[in-house]
Write a protein that holds these residues in place. Sequence first.
Motif, PDB file in Angstrom:
ATOM      1  N   ALA A 120     -73.279  26.088 -26.690  1.00 34.12           N
ATOM      2  CA  ALA A 120     -72.753  27.441 -27.372  1.00 34.12           C
ATOM      3  C   ALA A 120     -72.522  28.758 -26.323  1.00 34.12           C
ATOM      4  CB  ALA A 120     -73.550  28.075 -28.526  1.00 34.12           C
ATOM      5  N   ASP A 121     -73.267  28.519 -25.407  1.00 35.93           N
ATOM      6  CA  ASP A 121     -72.952  29.897 -24.252  1.00 35.93           C
ATOM      7  C   ASP A 121     -74.235  29.601 -23.275  1.00 35.93           C
ATOM      8  OD1 ASP A 121     -73.131  32.339 -23.383  1.00 35.93           O
ATOM      9  OD2 ASP A 121     -74.421  33.236 -24.757  1.00 35.93           O
ATOM     10  N   ILE A 122     -73.363  29.578 -22.052  1.00 37.00           N
ATOM     11  CA  ILE A 122     -73.857  29.191 -20.995  1.00 37.00           C
ATOM     12  C   ILE A 122     -75.022  30.268 -20.321  1.00 37.00           C
ATOM     13  CG2 ILE A 122     -72.411  30.112 -19.201  1.00 37.00           C
ATOM     14  CD1 ILE A 122     -72.712  27.681 -17.538  1.00 37.00           C
ATOM     15  N   SER A 123     -74.779  31.476 -20.970  1.00 30.24           N
ATOM     16  CA  SER A 123     -75.966  32.625 -20.494  1.00 30.24           C
ATOM     17  C   SER A 123     -77.039  32.509 -21.162  1.00 30.24           C
ATOM     18  CB  SER A 123     -74.986  33.823 -20.519  1.00 30.24           C
ATOM     19  OG  SER A 123     -74.955  34.242 -21.931  1.00 30.24           O
ATOM     20  N   ALA A 127     -68.834  27.219 -24.795  1.00 25.54           N
ATOM     21  CA  ALA A 127     -67.979  27.845 -25.684  1.00 25.54           C
ATOM     22  C   ALA A 127     -67.908  29.225 -26.006  1.00 25.54           C
ATOM     23  CB  ALA A 127     -68.553  27.003 -27.326  1.00 25.54           C
ATOM     24  N   GLN A 128     -68.862  29.841 -25.222  1.00 22.62           N
ATOM     25  CA  GLN A 128     -68.702  31.192 -25.363  1.00 22.62           C
ATOM     26  C   GLN A 128     -69.033  31.879 -26.788  1.00 22.62           C
ATOM     27  OE1 GLN A 128     -66.360  33.202 -22.460  1.00 22.62           O
ATOM     28  NE2 GLN A 128     -65.640  31.243 -21.557  1.00 22.62           N
ATOM     29  N   GLU A 129     -70.018  31.090 -27.561  1.00 20.24           N
ATOM     30  CA  GLU A 129     -70.076  31.516 -28.925  1.00 20.24           C
ATOM     31  C   GLU A 129     -68.918  31.928 -29.634  1.00 20.24           C
ATOM     32  OE1 GLU A 129     -72.932  32.075 -30.475  1.00 20.24           O
ATOM     33  OE2 GLU A 129     -74.439  31.669 -29.013  1.00 20.24           O
ATOM     34  N   SER A 172     -73.348  23.872 -32.054  1.00 21.23           N
ATOM     35  CA  SER A 172     -71.842  24.205 -32.227  1.00 21.23           C
ATOM     36  C   SER A 172     -71.423  25.285 -33.277  1.00 21.23           C
ATOM     37  CB  SER A 172     -70.997  22.974 -32.847  1.00 21.23           C
ATOM     38  OG  SER A 172     -69.755  23.049 -32.884  1.00 21.23           O
ATOM     39  N   ARG A 173     -70.686  25.991 -32.844  1.00 26.46           N
ATOM     40  CA  ARG A 173     -70.095  26.987 -33.775  1.00 26.46           C
ATOM     41  C   ARG A 173     -68.886  26.644 -34.765  1.00 26.46           C
ATOM     42  NH1 ARG A 173     -74.881  28.358 -32.739  1.00 26.46           N
ATOM     43  NH2 ARG A 173     -75.535  30.055 -31.206  1.00 26.46           N
ATOM     44  N   MET A 174     -68.623  25.496 -34.630  1.00 30.41           N
ATOM     45  CA  MET A 174     -67.466  24.973 -35.249  1.00 30.41           C
ATOM     46  C   MET A 174     -67.650  24.846 -36.650  1.00 30.41           C
ATOM     47  SD  MET A 174     -65.266  22.757 -32.396  1.00 30.41           S
ATOM     48  CE  MET A 174     -66.170  21.534 -32.220  1.00 30.41           C
ATOM     49  N   SER A 175     -66.873  24.736 -37.490  1.00 32.82           N
ATOM     50  CA  SER A 175     -67.129  24.438 -38.898  1.00 32.82           C
ATOM     51  C   SER A 175     -67.494  22.846 -39.024  1.00 32.82           C
ATOM     52  CB  SER A 175     -65.680  24.540 -39.659  1.00 32.82           C
ATOM     53  OG  SER A 175     -64.737  23.748 -39.405  1.00 32.82           O
ATOM     54  N   ASP A 176     -68.103  22.575 -40.323  1.00 29.14           N
ATOM     55  CA  ASP A 176     -68.344  21.270 -40.469  1.00 29.14           C
ATOM     56  C   ASP A 176     -67.137  20.074 -40.562  1.00 29.14           C
ATOM     57  OD1 ASP A 176     -71.068  22.044 -40.822  1.00 29.14           O
ATOM     58  OD2 ASP A 176     -71.385  20.765 -42.771  1.00 29.14           O
ATOM     59  N   SER A 226     -81.545  37.812 -38.461  1.00 34.62           N
ATOM     60  CA  SER A 226     -80.721  36.715 -38.177  1.00 34.62           C
ATOM     61  C   SER A 226     -79.855  36.806 -36.834  1.00 34.62           C
ATOM     62  CB  SER A 226     -79.902  36.822 -39.461  1.00 34.62           C
ATOM     63  OG  SER A 226     -80.441  36.607 -40.472  1.00 34.62           O
ATOM     64  N   GLY A 227     -79.749  35.434 -36.637  1.00 41.52           N
ATOM     65  CA  GLY A 227     -78.750  35.120 -35.445  1.00 41.52           C
ATOM     66  C   GLY A 227     -77.328  35.288 -36.155  1.00 41.52           C
ATOM     67  N   PRO A 228     -76.353  34.769 -35.511  1.00 41.04           N
ATOM     68  CA  PRO A 228     -74.996  34.302 -35.859  1.00 41.04           C
ATOM     69  C   PRO A 228     -75.072  33.563 -37.371  1.00 41.04           C
ATOM     70  CG  PRO A 228     -75.466  32.855 -34.015  1.00 41.04           C
ATOM     71  CD  PRO A 228     -76.593  33.921 -34.215  1.00 41.04           C
ATOM     72  N   GLU A 229     -74.005  33.788 -38.148  1.00 38.17           N
ATOM     73  CA  GLU A 229     -74.000  33.231 -39.560  1.00 38.17           C
ATOM     74  C   GLU A 229     -73.296  31.557 -39.135  1.00 38.17           C
ATOM     75  OE1 GLU A 229     -73.312  35.491 -42.796  1.00 38.17           O
ATOM     76  OE2 GLU A 229     -72.024  36.901 -41.654  1.00 38.17           O
ATOM     77  N   ALA A 230     -72.849  31.615 -38.162  1.00 36.66           N
ATOM     78  CA  ALA A 230     -72.213  30.407 -37.781  1.00 36.66           C
ATOM     79  C   ALA A 230     -73.034  29.095 -37.228  1.00 36.66           C
ATOM     80  CB  ALA A 230     -70.815  30.418 -36.834  1.00 36.66           C
ATOM     81  N   SER A 231     -74.290  29.735 -37.148  1.00 39.93           N
ATOM     82  CA  SER A 231     -75.482  28.854 -36.578  1.00 39.93           C
ATOM     83  C   SER A 231     -76.134  28.237 -37.853  1.00 39.93           C
ATOM     84  CB  SER A 231     -76.308  29.585 -35.827  1.00 39.93           C
ATOM     85  OG  SER A 231     -77.355  29.068 -35.529  1.00 39.93           O
ATOM     86  N   TRP A 232     -76.064  27.142 -37.605  1.00 46.75           N
ATOM     87  CA  TRP A 232     -76.947  26.178 -38.743  1.00 46.75           C
ATOM     88  C   TRP A 232     -78.228  26.386 -38.480  1.00 46.75           C
ATOM     89  CZ3 TRP A 232     -80.490  22.466 -38.460  1.00 46.75           C
ATOM     90  CH2 TRP A 232     -80.953  21.718 -39.673  1.00 46.75           C
TER      91      TRP A 232
END
Lengths: 339, 339
Positions: B77-80, B107-109, B133-137, B189-195
């Motif tokens: 998701a993010d190399i940093s 993926a740089q988030e 992954s931040r992509m959709s199911d 909370s972290g990102p909503e796209a994070s499962w």
Amino acid sequence: MSEPPRPPNKRTTIYQVALEAGVAPSTVSRAFSRPSRVNADTAERIRQVAERLGYRTSPLARALTTSRTRIVALVIADISNPVFTEMVRGAQEAANDADYTTVLIDAQESDRLERTALERALPSVDGIVLASSRMSDSTIRWFSKQRPVVVLNRAIPDVPCVVTDNPQGARRAAEHLAELGHDHITYVSGPEASWANGIRWRSLLEACIELKLKVRRIGPFSPNIEGGETAVEELRRRPTTAVLTYNDLMAIGLIRGLDRLGAKVPADISVIAFDNIVVGEIVTPRLTTVAAPLFAEGAAATKHLLTMIDGAPARTGQPMVLPVRLVVRDSTARRRTGR
Amino acid sequence: MSEPPRPPNKRTTIYQVALEAGVAPSTVSRAFSRPSRVNADTAERIRQVAERLGYRTSPLARALTTSRTRIVALVIADISNPVFTEMVRGAQEAANDADYTTVLIDAQESDRLERTALERALPSVDGIVLASSRMSDSTIRWFSKQRPVVVLNRAIPDVPCVVTDNPQGARRAAEHLAELGHDHITYVSGPEASWANGIRWRSLLEACIELKLKVRRIGPFSPNIEGGETAVEELRRRPTTAVLTYNDLMAIGLIRGLDRLGAKVPADISVIAFDNIVVGEIVTPRLTTVAAPLFAEGAAATKHLLTMIDGAPARTGQPMVLPVRLVVRDSTARRRTGR
DNA sequence: GTGAAAGCGCTAACAC
DNA sequence: GTGTTAGCGCTTTCAC
């Protein structure tokens, strides 16, 4: 059990598109290459058919005929060192802009692993950026005979290089410490295989002679937090009031180690590092450091590599030098007078 | 200027070896495939000739006929974010052991960047590990129809997954805080796209109900230091004595932000995070965190991917769950009684 | 166990 | 501008 019965994953071929569009395969090929030397409307028709059939040109087959993969390898010394993240970003941006893909190789601070991984990747890449390589000059030259190579953070004659202005950085560090009243600087060495380590030390040496400061070196140590912690042992035997470390990670380790011994930074000892990684800002005390333009380094190296891949002559001669700046934060302070 | 006059870089071909060894090209090919279905001595002779001529089999040409590249893609998701470095190491070790090469994709988030990069890499890889992954199911399912895919840190029905025991981790965190006298926990909370973010929150919620603790959630925020710093604003409006953050980076940012406001961790507020990245040990205070077996995650996902590439059925059904453990350090303390 | 021939999907060279 | 032909370097039938 042994051999994989993997479904060949049928892709639409250029022939099917050609057939459907009523043109020759070569025309389809031309329509997809740039500049597309095909009638505008023919090209459009082909594109539509391709779209409808879900045609995607096979990079493998293309590479086989053109012997160009549009992939560049970026080798970094250690993926766990944050100094590389911005470089990677810079390199990737430059590559993406030119429609190239970057594959990352983590050398894990081992010249052997670096070499092995690179040899394996070699046949499938159009060029290589070596960031802080730990391989020998001759090995690097050998690779540069096979493929375009640009070296980052290192100068090697006859191979194009991108470096930061280490002499200037070391000098600014020395000046800063001198201004704070320090008259003796200890350099904490990173890996001997690191070219940057050598130049940083030599530059400091020169600057100190000029500024009439005493200077000495300890090490080498691993270029990470543990390395910095280890260095404390040696530092304790030969006390000092000012330290310059090979990189930020070592400074962080050093400060931790000193703290455990009861020595406070910057009250008792001033510490300056190189690189300016993000964590340098979040540790306590915040690190004074010689900041390198990390993103720009990665981008510059990759851009030059791409011109070489396109047939431009390698920029040998003098390396490309990127400017640094001293970021003064909390790990340096005026030397305590008396005791 | 436009088209590259790149020297074709002559490599020795299988034909030259065949000629020199006095056998058919197909025999050379067989000698280099495993198991080598060739007479032992013939094979040996071929090997010698190949060695002498410096023959290296072309992965491109091989891939074109076999449609297998021996490359796997690892998307992070993010190399940093240091959380991925150990996962990468684990994945690479597993891949190398099986004679596979790993290409890293950052993926740089961004789900868009992730998707674009992956689409481009898709044709040249045998399989894909999607780490956080931040992509959709549905997008992930689409990819998993094209190539073997293993998902890390996320559960998706019908796609093989490797996750850590988030429920257990959240529960241990809640128990720990309860033992210290806290009766109210705020989840950052972290990102909503994070499962992982979702399951961590829900698990905390359940644990708190069971333990009879009050609980609430703020956010979402970026899963990095800045995100944690931002969260402080919201936290200030709704004070609390105990916080669980989505990950270590956010905890670090949060603690910094609190510090600026004069609130001390752990004296005023206890903070627990997830992941156990290395820097969690070097910040002040050292982070109490739910440690994930990062290396093992990367290795497990990759190993399963490799079996799938070799034709084994995907392990759908329940995800593979790896155990976590609570690492108690200095960012949590007994709740101050009275005021 | 080994050779001969066909072709993976594409592009380059040469005609027209 | 477009079609035809001939491979890129390898693997894979299919014979023997």
